[in-house]
Scaffold this motif. Structure first.
Motif, PDB file in Angstrom:
ATOM      1  N   GLU A 408       0.808  -1.216   0.000  1.00 24.07           N
ATOM      2  CA  GLU A 408       0.000   0.000   0.000  1.00 24.07           C
ATOM      3  C   GLU A 408       0.841   1.267   0.000  1.00 24.07           C
ATOM      4  O   GLU A 408       0.367   2.339  -0.377  1.00 24.07           O
ATOM      5  N   SER A 409       2.091   1.157   0.396  1.00 13.67           N
ATOM      6  CA  SER A 409       2.956   2.333   0.472  1.00 13.67           C
ATOM      7  C   SER A 409       3.618   2.632  -0.868  1.00 13.67           C
ATOM      8  O   SER A 409       4.194   1.744  -1.508  1.00 13.67           O
ATOM      9  N   VAL A 410       3.562   3.891  -1.267  1.00 14.55           N
ATOM     10  CA  VAL A 410       4.221   4.320  -2.495  1.00 14.55           C
ATOM     11  C   VAL A 410       5.734   4.132  -2.377  1.00 14.55           C
ATOM     12  O   VAL A 410       6.398   3.673  -3.317  1.00 14.55           O
ATOM     13  N   ALA A 411       6.284   4.473  -1.212  1.00 16.32           N
ATOM     14  CA  ALA A 411       7.734   4.359  -1.019  1.00 16.32           C
ATOM     15  C   ALA A 411       8.203   2.919  -1.204  1.00 16.32           C
ATOM     16  O   ALA A 411       9.262   2.669  -1.785  1.00 16.32           O
ATOM     17  N   THR A 412       7.423   1.964  -0.710  1.00 16.89           N
ATOM     18  CA  THR A 412       7.797   0.558  -0.851  1.00 16.89           C
ATOM     19  C   THR A 412       7.697   0.106  -2.301  1.00 16.89           C
ATOM     20  O   THR A 412       8.575  -0.608  -2.804  1.00 16.89           O
ATOM     21  N   ARG A 413       6.651   0.528  -2.981  1.00 16.64           N
ATOM     22  CA  ARG A 413       6.505   0.142  -4.396  1.00 16.64           C
ATOM     23  C   ARG A 413       7.632   0.733  -5.238  1.00 16.64           C
ATOM     24  O   ARG A 413       8.176   0.070  -6.125  1.00 16.64           O
ATOM     25  N   ILE A 414       7.996   1.963  -4.945  1.00 14.43           N
ATOM     26  CA  ILE A 414       9.095   2.593  -5.686  1.00 14.43           C
ATOM     27  C   ILE A 414      10.408   1.867  -5.405  1.00 14.43           C
ATOM     28  O   ILE A 414      11.223   1.651  -6.314  1.00 14.43           O
ATOM     29  N   SER A 447      -0.830   1.484 -14.109  1.00 18.98           N
ATOM     30  CA  SER A 447      -2.129   2.014 -13.663  1.00 18.98           C
ATOM     31  C   SER A 447      -2.069   2.521 -12.221  1.00 18.98           C
ATOM     32  O   SER A 447      -3.101   2.857 -11.641  1.00 18.98           O
ATOM     33  N   ASP A 448      -0.872   2.567 -11.660  1.00 24.63           N
ATOM     34  CA  ASP A 448      -0.711   2.996 -10.277  1.00 24.63           C
ATOM     35  C   ASP A 448      -1.197   4.438 -10.098  1.00 24.63           C
ATOM     36  O   ASP A 448      -1.002   5.278 -10.987  1.00 24.63           O
ATOM     37  N   PRO A 449      -1.826   4.751  -8.964  1.00 28.76           N
ATOM     38  CA  PRO A 449      -2.296   6.127  -8.738  1.00 28.76           C
ATOM     39  C   PRO A 449      -1.183   7.141  -8.540  1.00 28.76           C
ATOM     40  O   PRO A 449      -1.410   8.340  -8.670  1.00 28.76           O
ATOM     41  N   ASP A 450       0.021   6.679  -8.244  1.00 27.78           N
ATOM     42  CA  ASP A 450       1.130   7.603  -7.993  1.00 27.78           C
ATOM     43  C   ASP A 450       1.970   7.781  -9.263  1.00 27.78           C
ATOM     44  O   ASP A 450       2.392   6.804  -9.887  1.00 27.78           O
ATOM     45  N   LYS A 520      -8.769  14.506 -18.418  1.00 26.64           N
ATOM     46  CA  LYS A 520      -8.568  15.304 -17.212  1.00 26.64           C
ATOM     47  C   LYS A 520      -7.526  14.665 -16.303  1.00 26.64           C
ATOM     48  O   LYS A 520      -6.704  15.343 -15.713  1.00 26.64           O
ATOM     49  N   ASP A 521      -7.596  13.322 -16.168  1.00 22.91           N
ATOM     50  CA  ASP A 521      -6.646  12.630 -15.304  1.00 22.91           C
ATOM     51  C   ASP A 521      -5.243  12.645 -15.884  1.00 22.91           C
ATOM     52  O   ASP A 521      -4.265  12.895 -15.186  1.00 22.91           O
ATOM     53  N   ILE A 526       0.823  10.814 -19.501  1.00 20.40           N
ATOM     54  CA  ILE A 526       2.095  10.706 -18.772  1.00 20.40           C
ATOM     55  C   ILE A 526       2.868   9.480 -19.247  1.00 20.40           C
ATOM     56  O   ILE A 526       4.082   9.538 -19.497  1.00 20.40           O
ATOM     57  N   ILE A 527       2.160   8.369 -19.398  1.00 22.10           N
ATOM     58  CA  ILE A 527       2.807   7.128 -19.816  1.00 22.10           C
ATOM     59  C   ILE A 527       3.448   7.295 -21.186  1.00 22.10           C
ATOM     60  O   ILE A 527       4.630   6.959 -21.389  1.00 22.10           O
TER      61      ILE A 527
END
Length: 741
Positions: A408-414, A447-450, A520-521, A526-527
């Motif tokens: 759930e953590s962005v830092a961990t996924r990164i 598809s990650d929100p971050d 809008k999103d 970005i991709i």
């Protein structure tokens, strides 16, 4: 059976059972005198009988005062025996140890005192009964009565001194005793165990590091004790042990076993345990290096990466240190770790696999220590290693990273993505063998929100797509597209086969997750923009355009094709990453540019806005005028009007500054004027209508008339390139796709 009357006068017999301590003491002194006399006469039989009577009839009596008298008498007898007490040690100690279980606190206390005096005289003669003595000590260390605990503490110090000074000490038995009791949750028992370990570590001739794997897990659990004094004592002990390892005081450090134990506690819910565990791991990375860490690198990833998620102030230190340690571990990997197996080795492995379907656990990451229960909150990855592993279990590493990518953590996924990127850099051949699992994982991360996760995922995928090793191992993915189409796509660029897979997966991702196309999103934009940075915008757009055409041909998904080409066109006309592509299309100097235009045109035909904008960018004004007239034949929908509105906004953007300047010489660009007026006529009365009308009103009146005497200087390269384009065919393609015929 002998009786007490045979050896002692009535006054001694009464005194040993008296309720007054002084009278019992006086009687015991008389017992000592009598036994000394028997020792001088060497009356061994009588001495033995006296000890039996004192133990059976007194120390184990039903009367409390009698038991107390028996204890003091046994101690006095030992004093009388002196060095000879070793011959009678069993008979002297056993009844005293029985009193350690007595329900009366005074009996337990005087039992400590009696045993203290016995061991003080017998010294290491008590060692045959060490296990029983240690069991009694550990029990009394947690006694509910403070006086008993104090008494046992004095006895404990004596036992420790005698034991460590004795050449006959059985250290293995002692460690087993400590190991057996180290998981006791009692406050005083834990303090007792820590004190023993700490004192043993102080003995110069004892290398406690040899036995540390059996005790380390228990020490870390004691570190989480709720009592501050226990916690501090354990922390001090652990720090001293680690310092001894760091200073090289032991040559027998079993890093492999202890690293596994440490990793169990890196995910403890107790920040103190976590901090200490990561501190140990940091030292082991420095001291043990590759040999200590690489065999358990997957478990290390599973333990450290979740720590990066901490945001609360009390865990900042844990997070920062975990980040530092995992960065250090990354540096342990070298290019040599990418060594593949030889053909002969691979053949033998395949044969073995056919013979036995069970996974080979030879390289499995195991927790092979003789410790206590594993903490519930931590699970080590025990995935079996595949046979192509070298130095470390790549299968387990991929499994660990897959799990962390869902954190759930962005830092961990990164952090997990950084690991994948690092592995791709250091061991690309081994990564390729696992792309069947990694590629879908990375694609889903798009598809990650971050946005940070998306950026890094694209970087990793781009690195794989441009890797030279990708040409050696063909992809094994189900592309849901005919092989001939794949071959055609592969021939359209010079990248490896994973580039084609990447592009196809991108299109499939957009098709399955339409939210990425949300204007809008902007996640889809970005991709695409990031991919263009890493892999080259021209190749990206060319390949995506071809895929869109093929998908349309086979899947008949016109709306999806229209939506994605609209997004691609908007990126092309607005993003700085596409500057070079815009320049190529605007100048159209050679056949390459002409081919690029044609490929994009065919794909952009799915969206009127996209294809008209492409023609305006490429200065194909005559063709754009035809297209706008063709659009007028279509069913003019709200979506179409919104697209034209957006096109007007783009005409007013910096990208189309060259087009607006050409309006100053409108006589040389009559079809440009016609195109813009055509858009104006299609628009309803709106802000966009007024904007474009105002722009057209700015054209100098004289520029509307052609001056036959002045011709616009031609561009020979452009004119040559234009001759290779069949505009009639392109217009037919547009009309066919839009079903205008």
């Amino acid at each position: 059976m002998s009786s007490i009357q045979e050896f002692f006068p009535a006054s001694v017999i009464r005194g040993l059972s008296d309720k007054i301590y002084d009278k019992r003491k006086a009687a015991a002194l008389e017992v000592e005198r009598i036994v000394k006399d028997l020792v001088r006469k060497n009356e061994i039989k009588q001495i033995t009988q006296i000890i039996d009577i004192l133990g059976r009839d007194y120390a184990m009596s039903h009367n409390i005062n009698t038991r107390l008298g028996g204890l003091i008498a046994l101690a006095a007898t030992t004093t009388a025996l002196g060095k000879e007490s070793k011959e009678f040690i069993s008979k002297l100690i056993e009844p005293v140890l029985t009193c350690f279980h007595d329900s009366d606190r005074n009996v337990r206390y005087f039992g400590c005192e009696a045993l203290y005096n016995i061991i003080k005289i017998a010294r290491d003669g008590f060692l045959p009964h060490f296990n029983e003595v240690f069991d009694g000590l550990s029990r009394l260390a947690a006694d509910p009565d403070g006086h008993v605990r104090n008494g046992s503490g004095l006895l404990n110090v004596l036992v420790r001194d005698v034991l460590t000074a004795s050449p006959n000490m059985n250290l293995v038995d002692l460690i087993n005793q400590l190991r057996t009791r180290i998981y006791n949750r009692g406050q005083y028992t834990r303090m007792f165990i820590v004190s023993w370990i700490d004192e043993l570590d102080n003995v110069p001739d004892i290398d406690m590091i040899v036995f540390l794997p059996q005790l380390l897990d228990g020490l870390f659990q004691i570190l989480g004790d709720n009592h501050q004094d226990v916690k501090q004592a354990c922390k001090k002990c652990l720090r001293k042990l680690l310092r001894n390892i760091s200073e090289g005081k032991s040559k027998n450090v079993d890093y492999h076993v202890m690293v596994n134990i440490i990793l169990l506690h890196c995910q403890s819910s107790d920040s103190g345990i976590q901090s200490m565990a990561i501190n140990w791991l940091e030292e082991f990375v420095k001291l043990g290096g590759r040999d200590a860490i690489l065999p358990v690198i997957a478990s290390t990833i599973s333990s450290l990466l979740p720590c990066l998620a901490y945001e609360e102030s009390n865990k900042n230190e844990v997070r920062d240190r975990a980040d530092k340690v995992q960065a250090s571990i990354m540096k342990l990997l070298t290019d040599d770790d990418d060594n593949p197996l030889s053909a002969d080795e691979q053949s033998s492995v395949a044969a073995a696999a056919d013979e036995d379907n069970k996974p080979d656990n030879e390289n499995e990451e195991q927790v092979s220590y003789d410790g206590g229960p594993v903490p519930n909150e931590v699970e080590l990855d025990k995935s079996p290693a595949i046979k192509d592993d070298y130095h470390f279990n790549m299968t387990a590493v991929v499994s660990a990273l897959t799990h962390q990518m869902a954190h759930e953590s962005v830092a961990t996924r990164i952090a997990a993505l950084h690991w994948i990127a690092h592995l791709q850099k250091r061991v690309p051949q081994r990564v390729l063998r696992h792309l069947e699992n990694l590629f879908p994982l990375l694609m889903s991360a798009l598809s990650d929100p971050d946005e940070g996760v998306i950026y890094l995922t694209i970087e990793v995928l781009s690195d794989i797509s441009s890797s030279s090793f990708g040409r050696q191992v063909p992809p094994k993915f189900d592309m849901d597209i005919p092989e001939q189409v794949l071959a055609d796509l592969q021939n359209s660029h010079e990248h490896n086969a994973y580039f084609t897979c990447f592009m196809i997966k991108i299109i499939q991702l957009f098709k399955n997750d339409v939210t990425l196309l949300d204007k809008k999103d902007g996640k889809g934009m970005i991709i695409i923009r990031q991919i263009c940075i890493y892999l080259g915008a021209e190749n990206i757009y060319k390949c995506l355009a071809l895929i869109i055409l093929k998908l349309e041909t086979h899947n008949k998904e016109k709306q999806f094709a229209a939506d994605i080409t609209e997004m691609l066109a908007y990126i092309l006309l607005t993003s700085s990453e596409l500057h070079k592509v815009r320049t190529v299309l605007r100048e159209l100097r050679d056949d390459y540019a002409a081919d690029l235009f044609v490929i994009l045109y065919k794909a952009f035909c799915h969206n009127s806005f996209a294809v008209i904008a492409l023609c305006l960018l490429s200065q194909m004004y005559s063709h754009s005028a035809y297209l706008i007239r063709a659009v007028s034949e279509m069913n003019v929908t709200v979506d179409l009007l919104l697209q034209l509105d957006r096109l007007v906004q783009l005409v007013e953007s910096p990208i189309f500054a060259f087009l607006r300047m050409q309006l100053l010489e409108a006589r040389h660009y009559p079809y440009l004027v016609e195109s813009l007026y055509g858009i104006l006529m299609l628009l309803p009365q709106s802000v966009a209508f007024q904007t474009l009308q105002t722009r057209l009103q700015c054209i100098p009146p004289q520029s509307l008339f052609m001056d036959g005497t002045r011709k616009k200087p031609g561009n020979e390269d452009r004119e040559k390139a234009l001759k290779s384009i069949n505009f009639s065919e392109l217009l037919n393609i547009f009309r066919t796709i839009q079903k205008l015929d």
